[in-house]
Design a protein around this motif. Sequence first.
Motif, PDB file in Angstrom:
ATOM      1  N   LYS A  29       8.556  13.821  -7.728  1.00  0.00           N
ATOM      2  CA  LYS A  29       7.316  14.446  -8.606  1.00  0.00           C
ATOM      3  C   LYS A  29       7.577  15.643  -9.446  1.00  0.00           C
ATOM      4  O   LYS A  29       7.207  15.829 -10.546  1.00  0.00           O
ATOM      5  CB  LYS A  29       5.977  13.942  -8.084  1.00  0.00           C
ATOM      6  N   LYS A  30       7.839  16.585  -8.496  1.00  0.00           N
ATOM      7  CA  LYS A  30       8.024  17.846  -8.929  1.00  0.00           C
ATOM      8  C   LYS A  30       9.257  18.053  -9.698  1.00  0.00           C
ATOM      9  O   LYS A  30       9.202  18.657 -10.940  1.00  0.00           O
ATOM     10  CB  LYS A  30       8.264  18.931  -7.762  1.00  0.00           C
ATOM     11  N   MET A  31      10.450  17.547  -9.417  1.00  0.00           N
ATOM     12  CA  MET A  31      11.409  17.429 -10.256  1.00  0.00           C
ATOM     13  C   MET A  31      11.066  16.812 -11.749  1.00  0.00           C
ATOM     14  O   MET A  31      11.645  17.318 -12.721  1.00  0.00           O
ATOM     15  CB  MET A  31      12.762  16.673  -9.753  1.00  0.00           C
ATOM     16  N   THR A  36      10.606  17.409 -17.265  1.00  0.00           N
ATOM     17  CA  THR A  36       9.506  17.320 -18.450  1.00  0.00           C
ATOM     18  C   THR A  36       9.473  18.355 -19.224  1.00  0.00           C
ATOM     19  O   THR A  36       9.726  18.433 -20.450  1.00  0.00           O
ATOM     20  CB  THR A  36       8.354  16.637 -18.109  1.00  0.00           C
ATOM     21  N   ALA A  37       9.264  19.681 -18.693  1.00  0.00           N
ATOM     22  CA  ALA A  37       9.103  20.936 -19.052  1.00  0.00           C
ATOM     23  C   ALA A  37       9.857  21.462 -19.765  1.00  0.00           C
ATOM     24  O   ALA A  37      10.203  22.132 -20.999  1.00  0.00           O
ATOM     25  CB  ALA A  37       8.420  21.895 -18.133  1.00  0.00           C
ATOM     26  N   GLU A  38      11.110  21.047 -19.486  1.00  0.00           N
ATOM     27  CA  GLU A  38      12.679  21.430 -19.871  1.00  0.00           C
ATOM     28  C   GLU A  38      12.892  20.557 -21.175  1.00  0.00           C
ATOM     29  O   GLU A  38      13.670  21.097 -22.194  1.00  0.00           O
ATOM     30  CB  GLU A  38      13.631  21.589 -18.876  1.00  0.00           C
ATOM     31  N   LEU A  39      12.928  19.211 -21.064  1.00  0.00           N
ATOM     32  CA  LEU A  39      13.649  18.382 -21.847  1.00  0.00           C
ATOM     33  C   LEU A  39      12.716  17.328 -22.479  1.00  0.00           C
ATOM     34  O   LEU A  39      13.332  16.608 -23.602  1.00  0.00           O
ATOM     35  CB  LEU A  39      14.436  17.472 -21.168  1.00  0.00           C
ATOM     36  N   ALA A  40      11.535  17.461 -22.792  1.00  0.00           N
ATOM     37  CA  ALA A  40      10.519  16.624 -23.415  1.00  0.00           C
ATOM     38  C   ALA A  40      10.779  16.458 -24.923  1.00  0.00           C
ATOM     39  O   ALA A  40      10.468  15.466 -25.587  1.00  0.00           O
ATOM     40  CB  ALA A  40       9.040  16.889 -22.975  1.00  0.00           C
ATOM     41  N   ASP A  41      11.242  17.590 -25.476  1.00  0.00           N
ATOM     42  CA  ASP A  41      11.386  17.578 -26.911  1.00  0.00           C
ATOM     43  C   ASP A  41      12.712  17.517 -27.459  1.00  0.00           C
ATOM     44  O   ASP A  41      13.107  17.681 -28.539  1.00  0.00           O
ATOM     45  CB  ASP A  41      10.750  18.705 -27.541  1.00  0.00           C
ATOM     46  N   SER A  42      13.772  17.195 -26.537  1.00  0.00           N
ATOM     47  CA  SER A  42      15.186  17.198 -26.717  1.00  0.00           C
ATOM     48  C   SER A  42      15.928  15.740 -26.961  1.00  0.00           C
ATOM     49  O   SER A  42      16.903  15.763 -27.226  1.00  0.00           O
ATOM     50  CB  SER A  42      15.903  17.958 -25.575  1.00  0.00           C
ATOM     51  N   ASN A  43      15.207  14.759 -26.739  1.00  0.00           N
ATOM     52  CA  ASN A  43      15.669  13.136 -27.143  1.00  0.00           C
ATOM     53  C   ASN A  43      17.110  13.102 -26.239  1.00  0.00           C
ATOM     54  O   ASN A  43      18.074  12.797 -26.482  1.00  0.00           O
ATOM     55  CB  ASN A  43      16.168  13.000 -28.478  1.00  0.00           C
ATOM     56  N   PRO A  44      16.886  13.271 -24.876  1.00  0.00           N
ATOM     57  CA  PRO A  44      18.111  13.563 -23.937  1.00  0.00           C
ATOM     58  C   PRO A  44      18.574  12.016 -23.354  1.00  0.00           C
ATOM     59  O   PRO A  44      18.034  11.024 -23.599  1.00  0.00           O
ATOM     60  CB  PRO A  44      17.512  13.909 -22.753  1.00  0.00           C
ATOM     61  N   LEU A  45      19.886  12.107 -23.087  1.00  0.00           N
ATOM     62  CA  LEU A  45      20.678  10.805 -22.622  1.00  0.00           C
ATOM     63  C   LEU A  45      20.749  11.135 -21.143  1.00  0.00           C
ATOM     64  O   LEU A  45      21.285  12.176 -20.680  1.00  0.00           O
ATOM     65  CB  LEU A  45      21.780  10.978 -23.455  1.00  0.00           C
ATOM     66  N   LEU A  60      12.611   8.802 -10.350  1.00  0.00           N
ATOM     67  CA  LEU A  60      12.411   9.758 -11.444  1.00  0.00           C
ATOM     68  C   LEU A  60      11.916   9.407 -12.836  1.00  0.00           C
ATOM     69  O   LEU A  60      11.417  10.263 -13.420  1.00  0.00           O
ATOM     70  CB  LEU A  60      13.580  10.778 -11.433  1.00  0.00           C
ATOM     71  N   LEU A  61      12.628   8.430 -13.304  1.00  0.00           N
ATOM     72  CA  LEU A  61      12.413   7.963 -14.672  1.00  0.00           C
ATOM     73  C   LEU A  61      10.917   7.718 -15.066  1.00  0.00           C
ATOM     74  O   LEU A  61      10.345   8.185 -16.097  1.00  0.00           O
ATOM     75  CB  LEU A  61      13.210   6.484 -14.850  1.00  0.00           C
ATOM     76  N   THR A  62      10.426   7.443 -14.001  1.00  0.00           N
ATOM     77  CA  THR A  62       8.782   7.265 -14.158  1.00  0.00           C
ATOM     78  C   THR A  62       7.959   8.309 -14.091  1.00  0.00           C
ATOM     79  O   THR A  62       6.653   8.330 -14.600  1.00  0.00           O
ATOM     80  CB  THR A  62       8.077   6.103 -13.046  1.00  0.00           C
ATOM     81  N   GLU A  63       8.645   9.381 -13.849  1.00  0.00           N
ATOM     82  CA  GLU A  63       7.916  10.619 -13.755  1.00  0.00           C
ATOM     83  C   GLU A  63       8.257  11.690 -15.003  1.00  0.00           C
ATOM     84  O   GLU A  63       8.032  12.928 -15.248  1.00  0.00           O
ATOM     85  CB  GLU A  63       8.312  11.557 -12.449  1.00  0.00           C
ATOM     86  N   MET A  64       8.911  11.100 -15.890  1.00  0.00           N
ATOM     87  CA  MET A  64       9.281  11.782 -17.014  1.00  0.00           C
ATOM     88  C   MET A  64       8.857  10.977 -18.294  1.00  0.00           C
ATOM     89  O   MET A  64       9.547  10.098 -19.044  1.00  0.00           O
ATOM     90  CB  MET A  64      10.900  11.865 -17.297  1.00  0.00           C
ATOM     91  N   PRO A  65       7.469  11.461 -18.615  1.00  0.00           N
ATOM     92  CA  PRO A  65       6.914  10.854 -19.724  1.00  0.00           C
ATOM     93  C   PRO A  65       6.930  11.151 -21.054  1.00  0.00           C
ATOM     94  O   PRO A  65       6.132  11.497 -21.908  1.00  0.00           O
ATOM     95  CB  PRO A  65       5.268  10.972 -19.326  1.00  0.00           C
ATOM     96  N   PHE A  66       8.418  10.915 -21.423  1.00  0.00           N
ATOM     97  CA  PHE A  66       8.524  11.286 -22.900  1.00  0.00           C
ATOM     98  C   PHE A  66      10.085  10.442 -23.287  1.00  0.00           C
ATOM     99  O   PHE A  66      10.748   9.768 -22.422  1.00  0.00           O
ATOM    100  CB  PHE A  66       9.174  12.715 -22.825  1.00  0.00           C
ATOM    101  N   PRO A  67      10.231  10.564 -24.716  1.00  0.00           N
ATOM    102  CA  PRO A  67      11.439   9.593 -25.179  1.00  0.00           C
ATOM    103  C   PRO A  67      12.845   9.912 -24.504  1.00  0.00           C
ATOM    104  O   PRO A  67      13.093  11.296 -24.549  1.00  0.00           O
ATOM    105  CB  PRO A  67      11.202   9.767 -26.716  1.00  0.00           C
TER     106      PRO A  67
END
Length: 185
Positions: A29-31, A36-45, A60-67
């Motif tokens: 969850k911490k990761m 999320t703080a680092e990559l939320a706006d970057s459309n990462p692969l 981990l995927l379920t802990e990253m609520p961004f595209p």
Amino acid sequence: MSVDLKHIRQVLDEADCLYTGEQIEDAIKKMGRQITAELADSNPLIYCVMNGGLVLTGKLLTEMPFPLEASYVHATRYRHQLTGDELDWKVRPAQDMTGRTVLILDDILDEGHTLDAIADFCKGQGASRVLTAVLINKIHNRKARPDMKADFSGLDIGDRYIFGYGLDYQGYWRNANGIFALKGH
């Protein structure tokens, strides 16, 4: 080849539990918050390194609520004396990485040769930024590079033979709900 399931069960029964499932979930969850703080706006692969990265990636995927776009790679590293960095690709990345931020997820950063080679491959494919995330960072002085570390890591462990939560013992116990150290190792 016959497997001695009695031995496999005994290994877990006698192992030292270094981290419980609950402790690992908290670290994941911490990761997730850090990524999320680092990559939320970057459309990462996002690439899962098979097989070890499977459990971490799923959690981990379920802990990253961004595209994001998620996929996987499967590579092993030969240890030829003259070509020690050569990868044997079982499954190569299929997506175009040009100009993309790539995050590689794996179970452990031990020596790091394979993770380093996968990251170099992604850079060579035109990724604008390549980051790594591992559940476990093993503390020792045998890293592929002296300055090698993952961009995101969940837990540190001393130099022991470990299994569970994606890491295996002779192909077994990737499903163990905790991180365990082999007795005497």
